[in-house]
Design an enzyme around this catalytic site. Structure first.
Site, mmCIF file in Angstrom:
data_model
loop_
_atom_site.group_PDB
_atom_site.id
_atom_site.type_symbol
_atom_site.label_atom_id
_atom_site.label_comp_id
_atom_site.label_asym_id
_atom_site.label_seq_id
_atom_site.Cartn_x
_atom_site.Cartn_y
_atom_site.Cartn_z
ATOM 1 N N GLY A 19 33.869 37.814 30.793
ATOM 2 C CA GLY A 19 34.780 38.576 30.428
ATOM 3 C C GLY A 19 34.627 39.915 29.555
ATOM 4 O O GLY A 19 35.018 40.116 28.508
ATOM 5 N N GLU A 153 19.268 45.922 39.247
ATOM 6 C CA GLU A 153 20.410 46.960 39.724
ATOM 7 C C GLU A 153 20.778 47.566 38.369
ATOM 8 O O GLU A 153 21.057 48.786 38.267
ATOM 9 C CB GLU A 153 21.248 46.433 40.247
ATOM 10 C CG GLU A 153 21.102 46.005 41.983
ATOM 11 C CD GLU A 153 22.534 45.533 42.671
ATOM 12 O OE1 GLU A 153 23.525 44.897 41.970
ATOM 13 O OE2 GLU A 153 22.536 45.880 43.713
ATOM 14 N N LYS A 191 24.263 24.668 23.287
ATOM 15 C CA LYS A 191 23.011 25.005 23.477
ATOM 16 C C LYS A 191 22.718 26.904 23.354
ATOM 17 O O LYS A 191 23.474 27.564 23.875
ATOM 18 C CB LYS A 191 22.457 24.815 24.696
ATOM 19 C CG LYS A 191 22.182 23.214 24.995
ATOM 20 C CD LYS A 191 21.138 22.542 24.002
ATOM 21 C CE LYS A 191 21.099 21.382 24.176
ATOM 22 N NZ LYS A 191 20.080 20.569 23.150
ATOM 23 N N CYS A 385 53.989 48.797 48.963
ATOM 24 C CA CYS A 385 53.256 49.460 49.867
ATOM 25 C C CYS A 385 53.246 49.168 51.391
ATOM 26 O O CYS A 385 54.306 49.238 51.886
ATOM 27 C CB CYS A 385 51.899 49.839 49.368
ATOM 28 S SG CYS A 385 50.949 51.062 49.977
ATOM 29 N N GLY A 387 54.108 46.023 51.818
ATOM 30 C CA GLY A 387 55.228 45.177 51.768
ATOM 31 C C GLY A 387 56.643 45.830 52.047
ATOM 32 O O GLY A 387 57.622 45.362 52.631
ATOM 33 N N ARG A 466 47.797 55.314 53.907
ATOM 34 C CA ARG A 466 47.614 56.266 54.929
ATOM 35 C C ARG A 466 49.091 56.612 55.874
ATOM 36 O O ARG A 466 49.266 57.445 56.239
ATOM 37 C CB ARG A 466 46.134 56.034 55.851
ATOM 38 C CG ARG A 466 45.200 56.103 55.256
ATOM 39 C CD ARG A 466 44.135 55.963 56.568
ATOM 40 N NE ARG A 466 42.843 56.409 55.885
ATOM 41 C CZ ARG A 466 42.270 55.535 55.365
ATOM 42 N NH1 ARG A 466 42.406 54.208 55.105
ATOM 43 N NH2 ARG A 466 40.884 55.978 54.544
ATOM 44 N N HIS A 511 52.428 51.957 44.189
ATOM 45 C CA HIS A 511 51.897 50.951 43.459
ATOM 46 C C HIS A 511 52.338 50.846 41.976
ATOM 47 O O HIS A 511 51.764 51.255 41.192
ATOM 48 C CB HIS A 511 50.480 50.610 43.514
ATOM 49 C CG HIS A 511 49.977 50.526 44.994
ATOM 50 N ND1 HIS A 511 49.589 49.199 45.253
ATOM 51 C CD2 HIS A 511 49.817 51.465 45.956
ATOM 52 C CE1 HIS A 511 48.991 49.245 46.427
ATOM 53 N NE2 HIS A 511 49.182 50.467 46.858
ATOM 54 N N GLU A 513 52.514 48.446 40.153
ATOM 55 C CA GLU A 513 51.740 47.424 39.183
ATOM 56 C C GLU A 513 50.586 47.861 38.481
ATOM 57 O O GLU A 513 50.457 47.482 37.306
ATOM 58 C CB GLU A 513 51.219 46.350 40.113
ATOM 59 C CG GLU A 513 49.990 46.692 41.228
ATOM 60 C CD GLU A 513 50.528 47.452 42.534
ATOM 61 O OE1 GLU A 513 51.602 47.735 42.442
ATOM 62 O OE2 GLU A 513 49.781 47.486 43.571
HETATM 63 N N1 GLN Z 1 48.106 49.729 55.214
HETATM 64 C C1 GLN Z 1 49.063 50.575 54.783
HETATM 65 C C2 GLN Z 1 48.667 51.931 54.511
HETATM 66 O O1 GLN Z 1 47.540 52.531 54.596
HETATM 67 C C3 GLN Z 1 49.511 49.970 53.211
HETATM 68 C C4 GLN Z 1 48.472 50.371 52.010
HETATM 69 C C5 GLN Z 1 48.782 49.453 51.162
HETATM 70 O O2 GLN Z 1 49.492 48.381 50.972
HETATM 71 N N2 GLN Z 1 48.329 49.911 50.100
HETATM 72 O O3 GLN Z 1 49.617 52.840 54.744
#
Ligand code: GLN
Length: 545
Positions: A19, A153, A191, A385, A387, A466, A511, A513
């Site tokens: 973390g 690394e 420990k 997206c 979804g 895309r 997005h 979120e």
């Molecule tokens: N695969 C879809 C696209 O490229 C949705 C991408 C996503 O959900 N971030 O448009």
């Protein structure tokens, strides 16, 4: 060299996943609460240029910043804790460092010199550490070094820390080393040996930590702290314990109790400009810990075995739940496990369903079946997206009667490509960093669920995709009742779809979120949780007494 900026380096030892990101974010939060301007940067020791091309099973979610950088999920924590956006400069991989150095070599910038790890790679790392400080925007830059001390690394990064400590001086820089103090049940003892060894390894690279943070399941007590201090050339108050927390958002308060911020300020000779103000944070925690009700949300995705793959979504529910004083329980549902025959079993007890972002064909039909179920059963639906794209495909097939509707990502021969490759994506073949990425504005329609949630006409949200809604079908969808309620003003791209007649059915191409934080829960997540709470209430009322 440093100007007035102070630099804190956070390294890790003994084991990974202790973390470091949360400790860095918690310290940053405490410093911010004392009036300092702070940013956090993460160095990742892998060779990929960024995590954008990494499978989520490998490295969890890919977090996207406003400037379109595809970054490590720890940047999500930084933003959620600090409520301040990060950028490309906040996440650097070994791959990116080498790419810059090799580009310079090809340009002839090294004037015939042999290009080496020291000084060329370390100079490039140094440049990227100091870059954020030199913007003049920050009092403190915290740099988290990914990996564990002793890894081959991460060596160039640790070597850079060693050099920078000399360049910057001891009151302008500080090293925090995070380790594990395991409890051996058979002996009934904590420990310290792994910590001693890890600090020895760090010392062998020429770096003396100023603070050792020990992750532990049990209280270290005075004697263990003294022992760690003795072996690590520090005072006992420079040994900080970090016990397991029930929520990551408790960690800043736990670190405050341990006086981590005070030790750091003292060693950096930073005057405390004001008393610490964590009032809003504490209010959030109180709400989080004292919910007055609960709901269950199903998240349908194809990486559900690894919760980190949907980190920002899960955290956005924590923020929205706290805002509404409602505990949001999550059921993780594998999209491949959903079929016509079992969809009712899987979804009927939920108060809302969210279909997660994703790429590729696997699990798509399961997602589309889940959308149909939510649409037909008035179950609150949130599509992010992919979804949103699944919601569009389902509506085309089952309401518009376009049986063969699909996204060209999954079927290039489909008669109705209601989701299609964006114009500017047609010629692109390279995978890394080539999607529609970062912040774009979106205009909201009056009377939409979106505008009700945001209480604003124009919003800005982050993208990573895309494919897009195919505008050739726009009027058909709108006429049938799936409204396109958010659009990008410059390109006319559809960013939001909603079903007018449904209690809460919203699909977003962006997005949301990524922008939800503790102090600013995302309005769409709040709207969705509210709708799910309403659904739970209605179901309860319907139940026979
Ligand atoms: N695969 C879809 C696209 O490229 C949705 C991408 C996503 O959900 N971030 O448009």
């Amino acid at each position: 060299m440093s100007g007035s900026c102070k630099y804190i380096f956070v390294t890790g030892g003994v084991a990974s996943s202790l973390g470091k990101g949360i400790i860095s974010a918690s310290l940053a939060k405490l410093l911010q609460a004392r009036g300092f301007s702070v940013t956090i940067q993460k160095f990742d020791p892998y060779i990929n240029i960024d995590p954008g091309t990494l499978n989520p099973y490998e490295h969890g979610e890919c977090f996207v910043t406003d400037d379109g950088a595809e970054t490590d999920l720890d940047l999500g924590h930084y933003e959620r804790f600090l409520n301040v956006p990060t950028s490309q400069a906040n996440n650097v991989t070994t791959g990116r460092v080498y790419q810059s150095v090799i580009d310079k070599e090809r340009r002839g910038d090294f004037l015939g010199k042999t290009v080496q790890v020291i000084p060329h790679i370390t100079d490039e790392i140094k440049r990227r550490v100091l870059l954020l400080g030199q913007t003049g925007r920050y009092d403190v830059v915290i740099t988290e070094i990914g990996g564990t001390v002793g890894d081959i690394e991460s060596l160039p990064f640790i070597e850079t820390v060693r050099q920078l400590r000399w360049d910057l001086g001891s009151t302008n820089s500080l090293v925090i080393h995070l380790t594990l103090v395991p409890y051996i049940a058979a002996a009934g003892e904590l420990k310290t040996k792994p910590t001693q060894n890890s600090v020895k390894t760090l010392l062998s690279y020429g770096v003396q930590p100023d603070v050792v943070v020990c992750r532990s399941e049990y209280d270290l007590g005075k004697s263990i702290k003294e022992k760690v201090a003795l072996f690590c050339n520090i005072q006992p108050d420079q040994v900080i314990q970090s016990l397991d927390a029930s929520s990551i958002y408790e960690v800043p308060l736990m670190m405050k109790k341990e006086k981590l911020d005070e030790v750091v300020l003292r060693r950096l000779e930073l005057n405390q400009p004001q008393e610490i103000d964590l009032q809003r944070w504490e209010t959030f925690l109180k709400r989080l810990q004292n919910p007055t009700g609960s709901i269950r949300i199903g998240i349908v995705g194809k990486y559900v075995e690894l919760k980190d793959a949907y980190k920002s979504i899960a955290e956005a529910f924590v923020h929205a739940g706290a805002e509404l004083e409602c505990k949001v329980n999550i059921s993780w549902i594998h999209s491949e496990s959903i079929h016509e025959e079992n969809v009712d079993d899987k979804l009927h007890s939920l108060n809302g369903v969210l279909i997660a972002p994703g790429f590729g064909n696997r699990g798509i039909e399961g997602k589309i079946i889940a959308v149909k179920y939510a649409r037909e059963n008035n179950l609150p639906y949130f599509g992010i997206c992919l979804g949103m794209q699944c919601a569009v495909i389902e509506y085309a097939r089952n309401v518009l009667g376009l049986k063969d509707a699909h996204s060209s990502e999954f079927s290039n021969s489909a008669a109705h490509k209601v989701i299609d490759l964006m114009e500017e994506q047609q010629e692109i073949e390279e995978k890394g960093g080539t999607m529609r990425l970062g912040a774009y504005t979106c205009h909201l329609e009056e009377d939409s669920k979106a505008i009700k949630a945001y209480c604003r006409k124009e919003i800005s949200e982050r993208h990573r995709h895309r494919y897009e809604f195919n505008n050739n079908y726009l009027s058909q969808f709108n006429a049938a009742g799936m409204k396109t309620t958010g659009k990008n003003p410059e390109k006319g791209l559809v960013e939001i779809v909603e079903i007018e007649e449904h209690p809460w059915f919203v699909g977003v191409q962006f997005h949301p979120e990524y922008k939800s934080t503790v102090l600013n829960p995302h309005p769409l997540f709040v709207g969705f949780v509210k709708a799910a709470m309403q659904r739970a209430k209605t179901l309860k009322e319907k139940q026979p007494a």
